[in-house]
Scaffold this motif. Structure first.
Motif, PDB file in Angstrom:
ATOM      1  N   SER A 145      -9.055  -2.576 -76.579  1.00  0.00           N
ATOM      2  CA  SER A 145      -9.125  -1.168 -76.171  1.00  0.00           C
ATOM      3  C   SER A 145     -10.139  -0.974 -75.052  1.00  0.00           C
ATOM      4  CB  SER A 145      -9.534  -0.295 -77.360  1.00  0.00           C
ATOM      5  OG  SER A 145      -8.422  -0.066 -78.165  1.00  0.00           O
ATOM      6  N   ASN A 177      -5.033   3.664 -76.142  1.00  0.00           N
ATOM      7  CA  ASN A 177      -6.204   3.026 -76.752  1.00  0.00           C
ATOM      8  C   ASN A 177      -7.260   4.030 -77.205  1.00  0.00           C
ATOM      9  OD1 ASN A 177      -6.779   3.723 -74.114  1.00  0.00           O
ATOM     10  ND2 ASN A 177      -8.302   2.083 -73.866  1.00  0.00           N
ATOM     11  N   ASN A 218      -1.919  -2.447 -75.489  1.00  0.00           N
ATOM     12  CA  ASN A 218      -2.861  -3.469 -75.934  1.00  0.00           C
ATOM     13  C   ASN A 218      -2.074  -4.668 -76.457  1.00  0.00           C
ATOM     14  OD1 ASN A 218      -3.273  -0.712 -76.437  1.00  0.00           O
ATOM     15  ND2 ASN A 218      -5.118  -1.097 -77.645  1.00  0.00           N
TER      16      ASN A 218
END
Ligand SMILES: Cc1ncc(C[n+]2csc(CCOP(=O)(O)OP(=O)(O)O)c2C)c(N)n1
Ligand code: SF4
Ligand SMILES: [Mg+2]
Lengths: 356, 276
Positions: B249, B203, B236
């Motif tokens: 994120s 992320n 994610n």
């Protein structure tokens, strides 16, 4: 001439796998077929082949999937409860068109059942077992010799059609000792390079093994392709044995162990003057419908003898299509009918049909 | 409206393809040639697409396309073979490690990896995973942990955080009812068969770099034939977390890492890596 050896069915099967060039075996212990894994655990390493005791039958069949997908000759064996666990993997292999040999040394069920022999897995073997539209080529040995021979045949058919082959044996044939001969074997050359996942060189497109076709149009296309293949199998691979059918007025229909018992019953009945023959399907899929239908024009009654509650009899009835009565005689729970039991039942049926 | 002189692209695919005129510009970055040049089906902000690319970059850089076989079981990434230009096998849900065992045992010189979701690896397939690692199969397991069942639209996974809302834990995961999230990497690192276990996230730019490094290590360690590499990646899944990609994120940094701390969990002893 190859010499004869005295072997257990399960051991003959294992030895045949080695001689047929089986690259890898994955299995999990279960009675009455553990001898296969034991034999191969001892012998396969001598030939630098892979043998592995997996953590479950689910793992076994998926290891087979991986090895077969990489283009190797691969086998697993089990008995009824273990074969049930493998059904998802078998369906995936049929969907992904992966060749392999699966052996079921059938014991009586349902559930944990007993470790005694049975033929209760007929439906599971020939009518699907796993999910979706697919067929296995199903071979039914009736002797230790056939348990060996059908390994060679099974691997060859699997390669030829890119389809899993199931050998449906049973606890008695797997455990009994008989003489067996290993004939020289000519392995057909099969090119798997167009699909096996061996690593993609720059010179070809990637190969991938999958049973996933998310668009219905593509799935249907794949289904139709598989159906074409099963049609070809039905046209070319029907195998059966007939004994004393030329003059037969009545017919036993039986496979595997029950065919062995019927052979004895036939001898007794013939001595009593009953003209009865024996029809033994060797392939349970494809099933010898056409020949049975022909025989139905000749005989007055058929008796399907099975070690279950009456499963194959449904296919006999489909084949005969009402031409003559098709009766059933069976034993369950690992119990065996004696040849005398069968003859007695036959005589009662003949009397009954005569009276009607 | 296009004028008559304008040539219309034949397909949407062509329309969307980024143009690159090699003679006019210096190419400073390109997608690895080991990836198939098609659009991906993954949701915007999904970790799968990024991690696919990282794996294929490593394969390209190590020049092992011809020696690499991937296994992708059921999950959002079951279509990985549409994107990775290598030989691959789709596996049944949970069975990737058994399939990979079958491949690797027959072809011990090849690089074999699985690419598994958390539902796949930690629920239905934890048995196959544990036993493959315990046998020390010389494979790489890429474990995409997004704390939900992505493909089936966001049900609870064994890795779902305490209190986290999913379609099957509408009031939040109740630990007293379902137990705590399974820390797969910590668990598997206990097995002697595991030589390299690490947890990363993608992320952030740094996270992506570290993840790539982990994948590079893991592919290299396969040459050692000393055991299994497990690279867990916190992925994610904005769609099922009901978040924007940016919120997703942030959620990783603020929530996921509390349960799943990032970093190496087990690394091979220096002596073992010398010849890698
Ligand atoms: C035997 C079986 N059970 C259930 C499913 C349905 N199913 C497909 S993917 C999936 C979960 C996938 O979740 P995960 O492994 O976490 O992958 P993600 O999609 O999140 O990347 C399930 C339950 C299936 N395909 N097969
Ligand atoms: S559902 Fe989640 S895991 Fe699946 S593609 Fe979308 S973002 Fe990725
Ligand atoms: Mg998931």
């Amino acid at each position: 001439m190859a010499e004869y050896k005295l072997m257990k069915g399960n051991e003959a099967l294992a030895e045949a796998a080695i001689q047929a060039g089986c690259d890898a075996y994955f299995g999990y212990p279960i009675t009455p077929q553990s001898e296969v894994l034991e034999y191969l655990a001892r012998e396969m390493p001598k030939y630098d082949r892979i043998v592995m005791q997996a953590e479950s039958e689910v793992a076994s069949i998926n290891m087979v999937y991986g090895a077969a997908g990489a283009g190797f000759r691969t086998m697993t064996t089990s008995s009824s409860p273990g074969i049930s666990l493998m059904q998802e993997g078998i369906s995936y292999m049929a969907g992904a068109e992966l060749p392999c040999l699966i052996v079921n040394v059938n014991r009586a069920g349902p559930g944990l059942g007993t470790i005694q022999p049975g033929q209760g897995d007929y439906f599971q073997s020939v009518k699907g077992g796993g999910h979706g539209d697919y067929k296995l080529i199903v071979l039914a040995p009736a002797s230790v010799q056939e348990m060996a021979d059908m390994v060679f045949l099974g691997f060859d058919l699997a390669d030829k059609y890119r389809n899993p082959v199931l050998m449906l044996s049973d606890g008695a044939i797997g455990q009994m000792m008989e003489k067996v001969q290993f004939k020289p074997y000519d392995r057909p050359v099969v090119d798997k390079s167009s699909w096996a996942t061996t690593g993609k060189p720059k010179t070809r497109k990637r190969n991938y093994i999958t049973s996933l076709f998310i668009q219905p149009e593509r799935m249907e296309e794949h289904n139709l392709k598989l159906e074409e293949k099963f049609k070809l199998i039905r046209e070319n691979e029907v195998r059966f044995e007939e004994i004393n059918t030329a003059d037969a007025e009545y017919l036993f229909v039986a496979y595997g162990l029950s065919a062995r018992i019927c052979q004895k019953a036939m001898d007794i009945a013939r001595e009593k003057g009953i003209r009865i023959g024996l029809f033994r399907p060797i392939t349970l899929y494809p099933y010898p419908y056409a020949r049975l239908n022909e025989l139905a024009s000749q005989v007055r009654m058929m008796l399907s003898v099975e070690l279950n509650s009456g499963q194959m009899v449904e296919d006999v009835r489909l084949a005969v299509n009402g031409k003559v009565p098709v009766e059933f005689y069976g034993k369950m729970g690992g119990m065996m009918p004696t040849p005398e039991d069968i003859v007695h039942h036959l005589e009662t049926l003949i009397q009954f049909h005569h009276a009607n | 409206m296009p004028t008559e002189e304008q040539v219309l692209p034949e397909t949407l695919q062509e329309l969307n393809k980024p143009e690159c005129h090699d003679e006019e510009y210096d190419m400073v970055y390109h997608k690895p040639h080991t990836m198939v040049d098609v659009h991906m089906h993954y949701c915007p902000g999904c970790a799968h697409s990024l991690v696919h690319k990282l794996i294929m970059e490593v394969v390209e850089e190590m020049d092992i396309q011809e020696q690499t076989i991937g296994v992708a079981p059921v999950g959002c990434s079951v279509f990985a073979y549409d994107y990775m230009d290598i030989d691959m096998q789709e596996a049944a849900h949970g069975r990737a490690c058994a399939v990979a065992t079958g491949i690797k045992r027959l072809m011990p010189e090849k690089y074999v990896f699985t690419y598994q979701g958390d539902g796949d690896l930690a629920a239905i397939g934890i048995g196959e995973t544990l036993h493959a690692i315990n046998r020390g199969e010389n494979i790489l397991i890429v474990f995409m942990n997004n704390a939900v069942y992505g493909m089936t639209s966001g049900q609870m996974a064994p890795t779902t955080l305490p209190g986290m809302h999913t379609t099957t834990s509408p009031d939040g995961r109740d630990v007293s009812y379902y137990g705590a999230p399974i820390k797969v990497s910590e668990l598997m690192a206990q097995l002697p068969g595991a030589i390299y276990v690490t947890r990363q996230a993608v992320n952030s730019a740094n996270g992506v770099r570290r993840t790539k490094k982990a994948l590079q290590n893991a592919f290299k360690y396969q040459q050692l034939k000393k055991g299994t590499c497990l690279v867990e990646i916190i992925g994610n899944c904005p769609s099922n977390w009901k978040m924007t990609p940016l919120e997703a994120s942030k959620f990783i940094d603020e929530e996921m890492v509390k349960t799943f701390p990032l970093g190496d969990i087990k690394v091979p002893k220096a002596a073992e890596t010398n010849n890698a």
